[in-house]
Design an enzyme around this catalytic site. Structure first.
Site, PDB file in Angstrom:
ATOM      1  N   LYS A 117       0.836  -1.210   0.000  1.00  0.00           N
ATOM      2  CA  LYS A 117       0.000   0.000   0.000  1.00  0.00           C
ATOM      3  C   LYS A 117       0.868   1.258   0.000  1.00  0.00           C
ATOM      4  O   LYS A 117       0.610   2.189  -0.757  1.00  0.00           O
ATOM      5  CB  LYS A 117      -0.933   0.008   1.227  1.00  0.00           C
ATOM      6  N   ARG A 175      11.203  -6.066   5.379  1.00  0.00           N
ATOM      7  CA  ARG A 175      10.860  -4.651   5.218  1.00  0.00           C
ATOM      8  C   ARG A 175      11.735  -3.747   6.080  1.00  0.00           C
ATOM      9  O   ARG A 175      12.025  -4.050   7.231  1.00  0.00           O
ATOM     10  CB  ARG A 175       9.397  -4.458   5.605  1.00  0.00           C
ATOM     11  N   ARG A 226      -1.496  -8.843  13.430  1.00  0.00           N
ATOM     12  CA  ARG A 226      -1.978  -7.792  12.523  1.00  0.00           C
ATOM     13  C   ARG A 226      -2.753  -8.386  11.350  1.00  0.00           C
ATOM     14  O   ARG A 226      -3.766  -7.833  10.921  1.00  0.00           O
ATOM     15  CB  ARG A 226      -0.785  -6.960  12.034  1.00  0.00           C
ATOM     16  N   ARG A 254      -9.786   0.961   9.897  1.00  0.00           N
ATOM     17  CA  ARG A 254      -9.437  -0.450  10.056  1.00  0.00           C
ATOM     18  C   ARG A 254     -10.616  -1.239  10.621  1.00  0.00           C
ATOM     19  O   ARG A 254     -10.530  -2.463  10.741  1.00  0.00           O
ATOM     20  CB  ARG A 254      -8.269  -0.587  11.022  1.00  0.00           C
ATOM     21  N   ARG A 267      10.760  -2.186  11.678  1.00  0.00           N
ATOM     22  CA  ARG A 267       9.707  -1.786  12.610  1.00  0.00           C
ATOM     23  C   ARG A 267       9.560  -2.782  13.749  1.00  0.00           C
ATOM     24  O   ARG A 267       9.690  -3.985  13.553  1.00  0.00           O
ATOM     25  CB  ARG A 267       8.378  -1.652  11.852  1.00  0.00           C
TER      26      ARG A 267
END
Ligand code: AMP
Length: 215
Positions: free
Chosen positions: A18, A127, A171, A93, A160
């Site tokens: 995204k 990531r 998540r 969300r 992160r």
């Protein structure tokens, strides 16, 4: 057929790309990207009570309370940056957040990027994020020009704290149990929902999105 959407939301499980696609889109659409996670991480970096609370809460992968996130998002969307529209990433969300958003902004298009859980886990594990501008990289599929450093800001990239296996699973579970219900909510409101295959190259995903948006 050409569309002219200006208030969009991009949905997709964590790692769907995204953030990356948002980069392309905001330039083309001329509206700013608004990432709820990025806004929260900016708050998290402050030496305040809220900042310390967010640091603990977000590393678990749990959602932040509506009381906090709704206020942050509303202030931002009603601010001067968003007079021409916005591209929301990470908000809403839940159905409650979608209903809250509807009280002050009329969304006109939904993008939904789909990827499998296995792909999401692989992507999130590699990531790396810029703590300053929020730009997202991947060690293998989208490396920065200079290893470990943001192309734009030149600051050191970070992994992160919620990209751990436990937090990733949590998540993803929240996405499939709560966030997809927000997409269903938009379906019932007859807002166009454009489904995108996220398991292609970054460029192919970009093309599919642009084509479906008539850009
Ligand atoms: P993201 O960068 O979108 O993956 O968000 C990172 C974390 O920020 C999430 O795991 C949540 O803890 C928090 N967060 C982001 N957006 C929201 C939201 N709309 N509602 C509640 N918590 C959120």
């Amino acid at each position: 057929m050409a569309f002219s959407f200006s208030k969009l939301i991009i949905f997709g499980p964590q790692g769907a790309g995204k953030g990356t696609q948002t980069e392309f889109l905001t330039k083309r659409l001329g509206v700013p990207a608004v990432s709820s996670g990025h806004l929260l991480r900016l708050e998290m970096g402050q030496d305040t009570k809220l900042g310390h609370f967010l640091k603990t809460q977000m590393s678990t992968g749990e959602l932040i309370s509506d009381e906090i996130i709704n206020l942050l998002i509303k202030n931002y969307l009603l601010g001067p940056e968003c007079v021409r529209g916005f591209l929301l990433d990470g908000f809403p969300r839940t159905v409650d957040q979608a209903k809250f958003l509807a009280t002050f902004a009329a969304v006109d298009c939904i993008l939904k990027i789909n990827i499998s859980d296995a792909e999401a886990v692989w992507r999130l594990s590699g990531r790396r994020t810029c703590p300053s501008c929020g730009m997202v990289y991947h060690q293998e599929s989208k490396p920065p020009q200079k290893a470990g450093s943001c192309d734009r800001c030149r600051v050191e990239l970070i992994k992160r704290s919620d990209d751990t296996p436990e937090a990733i699973q949590k998540r993803l579970k929240i996405y499939y149990t709560e966030t997809v219900l927000a997409v269903v909510y938009y379906q019932t409101q007859s807002i166009p929902i454009l489904e995108i295959n996220g398991e292609q190259t970054i460029e192919a995903v970009r093309q599919e999105i642009f084509e479906k948006l008539g850009l």
